[in-house]
Design a protein around this motif. Structure first.
Motif, PDB file in Angstrom:
ATOM      1  N   ALA A  42       0.839  -1.198   0.000  1.00 53.67           N
ATOM      2  CA  ALA A  42       0.000   0.000   0.000  1.00 53.67           C
ATOM      3  C   ALA A  42       0.879   1.254   0.000  1.00 53.67           C
ATOM      4  O   ALA A  42       2.056   1.195   0.377  1.00 53.67           O
ATOM      5  CB  ALA A  42      -0.911  -0.008   1.224  1.00 53.67           C
ATOM      6  N   PRO A  43       0.313   2.393  -0.403  1.00 50.28           N
ATOM      7  CA  PRO A  43       1.087   3.636  -0.423  1.00 50.28           C
ATOM      8  C   PRO A  43       1.669   4.024   0.938  1.00 50.28           C
ATOM      9  O   PRO A  43       2.690   4.694   1.006  1.00 50.28           O
ATOM     10  CB  PRO A  43       0.078   4.687  -0.893  1.00 50.28           C
ATOM     11  N   ASP A  44       1.027   3.580   2.026  1.00 56.60           N
ATOM     12  CA  ASP A  44       1.536   3.915   3.359  1.00 56.60           C
ATOM     13  C   ASP A  44       2.629   2.962   3.824  1.00 56.60           C
ATOM     14  O   ASP A  44       3.130   3.066   4.941  1.00 56.60           O
ATOM     15  CB  ASP A  44       0.394   3.958   4.375  1.00 56.60           C
ATOM     16  N   GLN A  48       0.189  -6.654   2.492  1.00 56.79           N
ATOM     17  CA  GLN A  48      -0.798  -7.718   2.677  1.00 56.79           C
ATOM     18  C   GLN A  48      -0.462  -8.840   1.710  1.00 56.79           C
ATOM     19  O   GLN A  48      -0.355  -8.604   0.508  1.00 56.79           O
ATOM     20  CB  GLN A  48      -2.215  -7.223   2.385  1.00 56.79           C
ATOM     21  N   ARG A  49      -0.302 -10.023   2.225  1.00 49.26           N
ATOM     22  CA  ARG A  49      -0.024 -11.180   1.372  1.00 49.26           C
ATOM     23  C   ARG A  49      -1.350 -11.704   0.825  1.00 49.26           C
ATOM     24  O   ARG A  49      -2.326 -11.822   1.545  1.00 49.26           O
ATOM     25  CB  ARG A  49       0.685 -12.273   2.168  1.00 49.26           C
ATOM     26  N   ARG A  50      -1.358 -12.029  -0.462  1.00 52.18           N
ATOM     27  CA  ARG A  50      -2.522 -12.599  -1.131  1.00 52.18           C
ATOM     28  C   ARG A  50      -2.226 -14.039  -1.522  1.00 52.18           C
ATOM     29  O   ARG A  50      -1.070 -14.449  -1.607  1.00 52.18           O
ATOM     30  CB  ARG A  50      -2.892 -11.777  -2.369  1.00 52.18           C
ATOM     31  N   THR A  54      -2.905 -13.366  -9.153  1.00 50.73           N
ATOM     32  CA  THR A  54      -4.184 -12.846  -9.654  1.00 50.73           C
ATOM     33  C   THR A  54      -4.941 -12.114  -8.557  1.00 50.73           C
ATOM     34  O   THR A  54      -5.482 -11.033  -8.784  1.00 50.73           O
ATOM     35  CB  THR A  54      -5.047 -13.994 -10.225  1.00 50.73           C
ATOM     36  N   GLU A  55      -4.974 -12.687  -7.361  1.00 51.35           N
ATOM     37  CA  GLU A  55      -5.660 -12.039  -6.236  1.00 51.35           C
ATOM     38  C   GLU A  55      -4.974 -10.729  -5.855  1.00 51.35           C
ATOM     39  O   GLU A  55      -5.637  -9.746  -5.525  1.00 51.35           O
ATOM     40  CB  GLU A  55      -5.725 -12.975  -5.025  1.00 51.35           C
ATOM     41  N   ALA A  56      -3.655 -10.694  -5.912  1.00 51.26           N
ATOM     42  CA  ALA A  56      -2.920  -9.461  -5.593  1.00 51.26           C
ATOM     43  C   ALA A  56      -3.234  -8.375  -6.621  1.00 51.26           C
ATOM     44  O   ALA A  56      -3.497  -7.224  -6.263  1.00 51.26           O
ATOM     45  CB  ALA A  56      -1.416  -9.738  -5.544  1.00 51.26           C
TER      46      ALA A  56
END
Length: 132
Positions: A42-44, A48-50, A54-56
């Motif tokens: 994320a920009p911050d 987060q692991r997906r 494809t999900e990512a």
């Protein structure tokens, strides 16, 4: 002929032709990044692991769409780059009727295209869908 997304290749002498590059080096880049194929950055700076690449990509494009529709701050600073939602909206006209090039892999036949360039294609060619 409808505009489409092509894959930008990072090899010597590759040219986009008449397509517009919308990767992270452009004003249209997605502030959410995919790292190691399955980690959403994320920009911050949070990750987060997906379960799959494809999900990512799906999550990154979904967050990009939500951001363009007003979720979160107008600007994100990521390293030396500033991603500005207002600038993307103001310059969508430049993408109308143009093919867009991004480094995301192209989907297989019949698969959905989870790339922020697809979001930009929709918005640029259907400007009534934009809500600021």
């Amino acid at each position: 002929m409808r505009p489409t997304r092509i894959r930008r290749k990072r090899i010597k002498n590759w040219r986009a032709g008449s397509a517009r590059c919308v990767d992270r080096s452009s004003r249209y880049g997605n502030p959410w990044r995919i790292v190691d194929d399955v980690v959403l950055l994320a920009p911050d700076g949070t990750t987060q692991r997906r379960a799959s690449p494809t999900e990512a990509r799906k999550e990154a494009s979904s967050r990009f769409r939500a951001w363009l529709h007003g979720e979160g701050p107008d600007t994100y600073r990521v390293g030396k780059r500033t991603f500005d939602r207002r600038r993307v909206h103001a310059d969508l006209w430049r993408l109308k009727d143009r093919d867009l090039a991004c480094t995301c892999p192209l989907p297989g036949d019949g698969e959905p295209d989870h790339c922020h360039a697809t979001v930009l294609l929709e918005l640029a060619n259907h400007t009534e869908r934009i809500s600021k």
